[in-house]
Design a protein around this motif. Structure first.
Motif, short mmCIF file in Angstrom:
data_model
loop_
_atom_site.label_atom_id
_atom_site.label_comp_id
_atom_site.label_asym_id
_atom_site.label_seq_id
_atom_site.Cartn_x
_atom_site.Cartn_y
_atom_site.Cartn_z
N GLU A 166 85.62 -50.49 47.95
CA GLU A 166 86.88 -51.07 47.50
C GLU A 166 87.85 -49.92 47.23
OE1 GLU A 166 88.72 -53.69 43.82
OE2 GLU A 166 86.70 -54.15 44.54
N VAL A 200 95.93 -65.18 41.84
CA VAL A 200 96.27 -65.19 43.26
C VAL A 200 97.55 -66.00 43.49
CG1 VAL A 200 95.50 -65.86 45.57
CG2 VAL A 200 93.87 -64.90 43.94
N HIS A 203 100.52 -63.95 42.34
CA HIS A 203 100.70 -62.84 43.28
C HIS A 203 101.40 -63.32 44.54
CE1 HIS A 203 99.81 -59.31 45.73
NE2 HIS A 203 99.28 -60.12 46.63
N ASN A 204 100.93 -64.44 45.08
CA ASN A 204 101.53 -64.97 46.31
C ASN A 204 102.97 -65.42 46.08
OD1 ASN A 204 99.21 -64.52 47.79
ND2 ASN A 204 98.38 -66.56 47.41
N LEU A 227 94.34 -51.48 48.55
CA LEU A 227 94.54 -52.49 47.51
C LEU A 227 95.45 -51.96 46.41
CD1 LEU A 227 90.91 -53.91 47.17
CD2 LEU A 227 92.77 -54.70 48.64
N SER A 231 95.12 -59.09 41.78
CA SER A 231 94.59 -60.34 42.35
C SER A 231 93.73 -60.09 43.57
CB SER A 231 95.76 -61.27 42.71
OG SER A 231 96.56 -60.69 43.73
N GLN A 232 93.84 -58.89 44.15
CA GLN A 232 93.04 -58.54 45.33
C GLN A 232 91.78 -57.77 44.96
OE1 GLN A 232 96.14 -56.25 47.20
NE2 GLN A 232 96.86 -57.97 48.44
#
Length: 348
Positions: A166, A200, A203-204, A227, A231-232
């Protein structure tokens, strides 16, 4: 080529000129003196005096006195060229190397240095060597997160040595680069919020505001593919930092040691952190024994939950739906499962 460039830099600093090298390696010097403000002139001059130029200029002083440190060299450069260079520029020029470190966070949110060393230069080859040694020490455990600065060659080296890890990038650097290209209230209102929220949905939402300009989506996907938003992040690692301030904390701790020679420097850093670990172990033994959650974390949880205005609808003894209204009176709902330790808001 380097000798020519260093000589050119010295000339331009002395006579207050600027230059550029075009694609055909031809040098073009501006024949006119600066007429800009003093602050702008100083910034341009300092940017030209890179570490390789500093290394060449301080060579004579280092040969005369091998014990000379960056502070004295900083003064010598100022006396000779009338420019005040940053300390780290002199340090890098003095020792012709880069001090690098890999740091983690312990349960008390203290900096925990895992590895450190000196590279000849920041390059893919040097970073690969450092990361291979880091991997020998820590392996490639499940949930490993590597958070990097904008260092030359580092991103590629991380992907090669730790495939599938990650890989996060520093939001502070991303935002600084982003704001140079995109200016306006819609960007200042949504970029950081898109990064900081664990939700999420939120965030979107903020991304949609940013993506009203199609160039933003293209820019982020092309230049910032690692990243950068909570949220990711995976839920395995509980560290939710979006910046890389661990590096700044490490630098702050060892700043007073940076005038030493490389071997002495590395040994003094080792001693410094041995003492810190001993001190922290004493605190843990005196204050934390018997606690499931350490007091500092409990205090933080209490502060974050004080004054919360939320509604809870129980589904069972361990599951519920939490809802609340934000500042714009929009309702948000999040299922929570205590037994599974999950929450759709993801800030667990």
């Amino acid at each position: 080529m380097n000798e020519c460039r260093n000589a050119l830099v010295t000339y331009c600093i002395k006579v207050e000129r600027t230059f550029k090298v075009d694609k055909s390696d031809q040098v073009k010097v501006n024949p006119f003196k600066h007429t800009c403000q003093e602050s702008t002139l100083r910034k341009d001059t300092i940017s030209r005096a890179k570490s390789r130029w500093v290394a060449e200029e301080v060579k004579k002083w280092v040969k005369e006195n091998q014990q000379v440190g960056p502070k004295e060299l900083q003064k010598n450069i100022k006396d000779k060229f009338k420019i005040d260079l940053p300390y780290m520029r002199l340090f890098n020029g003095r020792f012709k190397g880069q001090l690098v470190a890999a740091c983690a966070v312990d349960a008390h949110s203290f900096v925990f240095p895992v590895a450190y060393g000196v590279l000849e230069t920041e390059s893919e080859e040097s970073w690969t060597w450092f990361l291979h040694n880091l991997r020998r020490a820590i392996a490639h455990p499940n949930g490993l997160v590597i958070h990097t600065d904008a260092c030359k060659g580092l991103e590629v080296a991380v992907d090669n040595v730790f495939p599938g890890v990650e890989h996060r990038e520093c939001m502070r650097h991303l935002a600084a680069n982003f704001m140079k290209k995109f200016k306006g209230k819609v960007y200042t209102d949504n970029l950081w919020l898109a990064s900081l929220t664990c939700s999420v949905k939120k965030h979107n939402y903020h991304l949609r505001q940013l993506y009203m300009n199609p160039k933003v989506k293209e820019y982020l996907e092309t230049h910032h593919s690692k990243l950068w938003a909570r949220s990711q992040f995976s839920e395995v690692s509980k560290v939710d930092y979006v910046h890389n301030n661990l590096a700044e904390s490490f630098n702050s701790t060892i700043r007073k040691l940076k005038g030493h020679y490389v071997v002495d420097l590395l040994d003094r850093i080792r001693i410094e952190y041995m003492q810190k670990f001993h001190y922290r172990a004493g605190i843990a033994e005196a204050k934390f024994m018997g606690h499931i959650i350490i007091p500092a974390v409990m205090n933080e949880l209490k502060q974050k939950t004080t004054g919360l205005e939320m509604n809870m609808t129980l589904c069972s003894g361990t599951t519920a739906e939490i809802s609340y209204l934000d500042k714009e009176k929009r309702e948000w709902r999040y299922p929570v499962d205590l037994e599974a330790r999950t929450c759709s808001r993801r800030q667990w």
